[in-house]
Design a protein around this motif. Structure first.
Motif, PDB file in Angstrom:
ATOM      1  N   UNK B 148      12.783  -1.891 -22.613  1.00  0.00           N
ATOM      2  CA  UNK B 148      13.668  -2.171 -21.482  1.00  0.00           C
ATOM      3  C   UNK B 148      12.833  -2.411 -20.241  1.00  0.00           C
ATOM      4  N   UNK B 151      16.343  -4.114 -16.283  1.00  0.00           N
ATOM      5  CA  UNK B 151      17.726  -4.351 -16.697  1.00  0.00           C
ATOM      6  C   UNK B 151      17.856  -5.195 -17.954  1.00  0.00           C
ATOM      7  N   UNK B 152      16.734  -5.687 -18.470  1.00  0.00           N
ATOM      8  CA  UNK B 152      16.778  -6.507 -19.682  1.00  0.00           C
ATOM      9  C   UNK B 152      16.331  -5.659 -20.872  1.00  0.00           C
ATOM     10  N   UNK B 153      16.960  -5.924 -21.982  1.00  0.00           N
ATOM     11  CA  UNK B 153      16.577  -5.236 -23.217  1.00  0.00           C
ATOM     12  C   UNK B 153      16.001  -6.262 -24.189  1.00  0.00           C
ATOM     13  N   UNK B 189      18.613  -9.495 -23.891  1.00  0.00           N
ATOM     14  CA  UNK B 189      19.932  -9.535 -23.250  1.00  0.00           C
ATOM     15  C   UNK B 189      19.969  -8.594 -22.055  1.00  0.00           C
ATOM     16  N   UNK B 190      20.894  -8.871 -21.146  1.00  0.00           N
ATOM     17  CA  UNK B 190      21.164  -7.888 -20.091  1.00  0.00           C
ATOM     18  C   UNK B 190      22.595  -7.375 -20.245  1.00  0.00           C
ATOM     19  N   UNK B 191      23.184  -7.676 -21.380  1.00  0.00           N
ATOM     20  CA  UNK B 191      24.567  -7.267 -21.639  1.00  0.00           C
ATOM     21  C   UNK B 191      24.593  -6.186 -22.709  1.00  0.00           C
ATOM     22  N   UNK B 192      25.356  -5.153 -22.444  1.00  0.00           N
ATOM     23  CA  UNK B 192      25.572  -4.135 -23.460  1.00  0.00           C
ATOM     24  C   UNK B 192      26.992  -4.239 -23.967  1.00  0.00           C
ATOM     25  N   UNK B 194      24.158  -5.103 -26.913  1.00  0.00           N
ATOM     26  CA  UNK B 194      23.295  -6.209 -27.324  1.00  0.00           C
ATOM     27  C   UNK B 194      23.700  -6.661 -28.720  1.00  0.00           C
TER      28      UNK B 194
END
Lengths: 158, 614
Positions: B148, B151-153, B189-192, B194
């Motif tokens: 991480x 904010x990006x995974x 992604x930055x959305x959870x 993922x």
């Protein structure tokens, strides 16, 4: 305004604010949790449609939860921002500790911690307190739900 | 250790971002989520600090590689004494009709032991933000290795066991027998939540779907001449450099690959240059990709909308101004070429040629049946008014040197073209009731014509020159015929061509841009050779034959996969500058189209034929 109308109007407004706070937090990189996307993928695999459907589902869920808040306000015979905020804390705890961790069991596209890499379920599970979506996720969710409750309590009680 | 040559890389991408893959199986450049985002892998700029992702056999191997035909799916074949290992690299285009949610970005690497028994070595060393961050990797068990940052995974899923080797690095080793497969899926992604794409058979389905999608796109190419393979590869490269959501075309996939090895001419090309507009629109339209051309021109008009009538030299993929430029001191640069720059300060330069390019791109679209909204037509007229005010101002010029402003011939030529095209559009009735200052446009166009005919022509040199009243030449003067200012067969054009070849010509039909490049030790500029092909193709008889030969010479400067860099070092043939370069591929397409358009009927039957095929 009648009690029912106040629930509908202020419940809707508070839900919109809650959704905006969560979305804003995601955009500000405080968390990766995107609740509309998470909920929308319950019904569609399409990324773009999922966000739209999820928004609708979240608004509906918000109305349901605000109805529970209103029921508590009526039962206690009073509504205020701090009472709403307190309920918001409980709400956040419920979402983080019960609802999200149990989601992999019911979400058709969500992976589990134990699944095989070749399994076709592809959505990352939230983990304890949704920490998989970023270490600040519990704080963001707590703050947003407290704001939701405080706002609903203040507006409903006014 | 000598770094891999620039031409030893291949490019893969997904219309949002691109990655470079080296011959030794390393993904050595990757910026996510967009072309101009900070890098996750930048080993091409610094093998230690940049980070990368390598898959290769343990034993020494002979390496060959190719794209699956008419696709951007790369296959690298490692032949060892004990067996053959094939690595397939791609950024998948996902099947949206399937029941799976697609990840935001994915780099998929599928390994297959084709013969014998081979030990695969894997090394994953992500270094976000141009190597400035070194966050720790966490083992998510069956949910992959997680990293991480900001904010990006980033998640790496694989069926090969990996273990931490040092800080922020994983290594793995797997013995693969004939027929065995291994898979690596890196997502971001930055959305959870993922999306974690499945491996195994489902990974190969993504390979097949991606290849099929690219083939379908390539099959729409209308060019059917003898150089189809090179043209389709160029079209595919151009499409890889096109940002899908907006239609913008970035100049190249990389930043800071040097124009002079070890030097400081290292620029960030991950933006969209307005001056490339006319060439790019022409290439797309000529190949039959009208939707891409329209999308690009629409982006162009949107991007320039906020700054009009003044235009920036470059915009980002969303049409935003990007004048910021910074150096990344933590990266040593390709072959020690420092500094590594991010952002491009050329954005604030005055380049009058850009106006002509935009208006010509629009004119081409309208010629092909495109239509503009009334507001956009008004904007074109405002650009015309701006040119009528500014045409005699000095500017930095097309090659954007950082040494001040001069009265460039090419800028005047582009202004002349802009006014000429506006009058053409007016003649076609394109402005639908808007007030067009036709007389004024004509008047200034005549003034420009006169000035170019007198002050841009050097009688002693018998050539057009780079700067008014000057005595240097520039390869951009070859475009005088292309833009319709001079006849390709005119005495002046032939003399100018000869002067350019004498002064700027190099081995292999290459051309330097101008004498500054020669003095600075830069390479020959990729597109200039193609411009000369276009000019010669328009000269009947011997000129056209020479064009055909010159074109074949230019093709030889592409790498084994058909990719072109910005420049070529004439002595070694090595690629220089950012890679792959959209403008070089646009030049190749334009030249091939011109050769087709001017091909005599007999030539079409028996002309260059198979022998000329690259």
């Amino acid at each position: 305004m009648s009690g029912g109308l106040r629930w509908v109007v202020w419940g809707f407004v508070s839900t919109v604010v809650l959704t905006a706070l969560l979305s804003g937090s995601q955009r500000m990189r405080l968390t990766r949790l995107d609740l509309p996307f998470l909920l929308g993928t319950l019904v569609t695999p399409d990324r773009d449609r999922a966000k739209l459907y999820g928004l609708g589902l979240h608004l509906v869920a918000g109305m349901v939860f605000s109805g529970l808040y209103v029921a508590v306000f009526i039962a206690w015979g009073r509504a205020s921002w701090w009472l709403g905020g307190l309920l918001g804390m409980l709400h956040a705890g419920f979402v983080l500790m019960l609802l999200l961790p149990s989601l992999p069991a019911v979400h058709p596209r969500m992976a589990t911690e134990s699944q095989d890499p070749t399994d076709v379920r592809t959505l990352e599970p939230p983990g304890f307190l949704a920490l998989h979506y970023g270490t600040r996720t519990p704080l963001v969710a707590l703050a947003a739900h407290v704001a939701f409750g405080a706002m609903l309590g203040a507006l409903y009680g006014a | 250790m000598r770094p891999a040559r620039i031409q030893d890389h291949a490019v893969i991408g997904d219309g949002h971002s691109a990655a470079l893959v080296s011959r030794d199986g390393g993904v050595v450049w990757l910026c996510w989520p967009r072309f101009d985002s900070p890098s996750l892998f930048a080993a091409i700029l610094d093998a230690e600090a940049g980070g990368g992702f390598w898959l290769s056999p343990e034993a020494p191997a002979r390496v060959s590689r190719e794209y699956l035909p008419d696709t951007n799916v790369l296959r690298t074949r490692f032949e060892t004494d004990d067996g053959v290992l094939v690595v397939t690299d791609l950024m998948p285009i996902h099947d949206t009709r399937g029941g799976e949610t697609q990840p935001e970005r994915e780099l998929l690497r599928c390994v297959h032991c084709e013969r014998g028994e081979v030990t695969l070595l894997a090394r994953y060393a992500p270094r976000p933000d141009f190597g400035r961050a070194r966050p720790s990797l966490r083992d998510g068990g069956r949910l992959g290795w997680r990293l991480e940052h900001a904010g990006w995974l980033y998640t790496l899923l694989t069926d090969v066991p990996l273990t931490p080797a040092s800080e922020g690095e994983l290594r793995g080793r797997a013995r693969l027998r004939s027929g065995a497969r291994a898979h690596f899926s890196l997502t971001m992604t930055d959305v959870g939540p993922a999306v974690l794409p499945p491996l195994g058979r489902r990974a190969w389905e993504r390979v097949d779907h991606t290849a099929m999608t690219w083939r379908r796109w390539a099959a729409r190419c209308r060019y059917d001449g003898p150089y189809r393979e090179a043209v389709v590869r160029s079209a595919l490269a151009l499409k890889l450099l096109t940002f899908g959501p907006s239609g913008a075309v970035v100049a190249a996939a990389t930043t800071s690959l040097p124009e002079v090895p070890g030097g400081a001419s290292n620029w960030d090309y991950r933006f969209c240059w307005v001056r490339d507009a006319s060439f790019t629109a022409r290439a797309f339209l000529g190949l039959g990709y009208e939707a891409e051309a329209e999308s690009f021109v629409t982006w162009l008009l949107r991007a320039t909308w906020l700054t009009q009538p003044r235009m920036s030299v470059l915009y980002d993929v969303y049409g935003r101004n990007r004048p910021d430029e910074e150096e990344v001191p933590g990266l040593r640069g390709y072959a020690g070429s420092r500094p590594v720059r991010v952002g491009n300060a050329a954005a604030t330069q005055q380049q009058l040629d850009s106006y002509g390019e935009v208006i010509d791109a629009v004119a081409q679209l309208i010629r092909h049946g495109g239509a503009l909204a009334r507001d956009e037509l008004r904007m074109l007229l405002r650009l015309g008014e701006y040119i009528m005010k500014m045409w005699d101002a000095p500017d930095e010029g097309i090659w954007e040197p950082r040494g001040g402003r001069w009265p460039h011939t090419f800028s005047r030529l582009s202004c002349w073209m802009a006014l000429d095209r506006l009058l053409e559009l007016h003649g076609r009735g394109a402005f639908r009731g808007l007030r067009v200052p036709a007389e004024h446009l004509r008047g200034v166009r005549e003034q420009l014509w006169e000035e170019l005919r007198t002050r841009a022509w050097n009688r002693q040199l018998r050539s057009y020159v780079r700067i008014l009243d000057g005595d240097d030449v520039d390869a951009d003067l070859l475009l005088m015929a292309w833009y319709g200012f001079e006849d390709a067969c005119s005495e002046r054009m032939r003399c100018t061509d000869q002067r350019i070849v004498t002064r700027l010509g190099a081995r292999g039909g290459l051309l330097f841009r101008n004498e500054d490049d020669l003095r600075a030790g830069e390479g020959a500029f990729g597109i200039c050779g193609f411009w000369r092909v276009v000019l010669l193709a328009r000269q009947e008889g011997a000129g056209r034959d020479a064009a055909e030969r010159l074109f074949v010479q230019q093709l030889a400067h592409a790498n084994d996969l058909g990719l072109l860099a910005e420049e070529v070092a004439p002595e070694t043939g090595d690629a220089l500058g950012n890679f792959p370069q959209a403008l070089s591929h646009v030049g190749l397409i334009s030249a091939a189209l011109e050769l087709e358009a001017t091909r005599p009927w007999q030539g079409a039957l028996g002309g260059p034929g198979e022998e000329a095929r690259p």
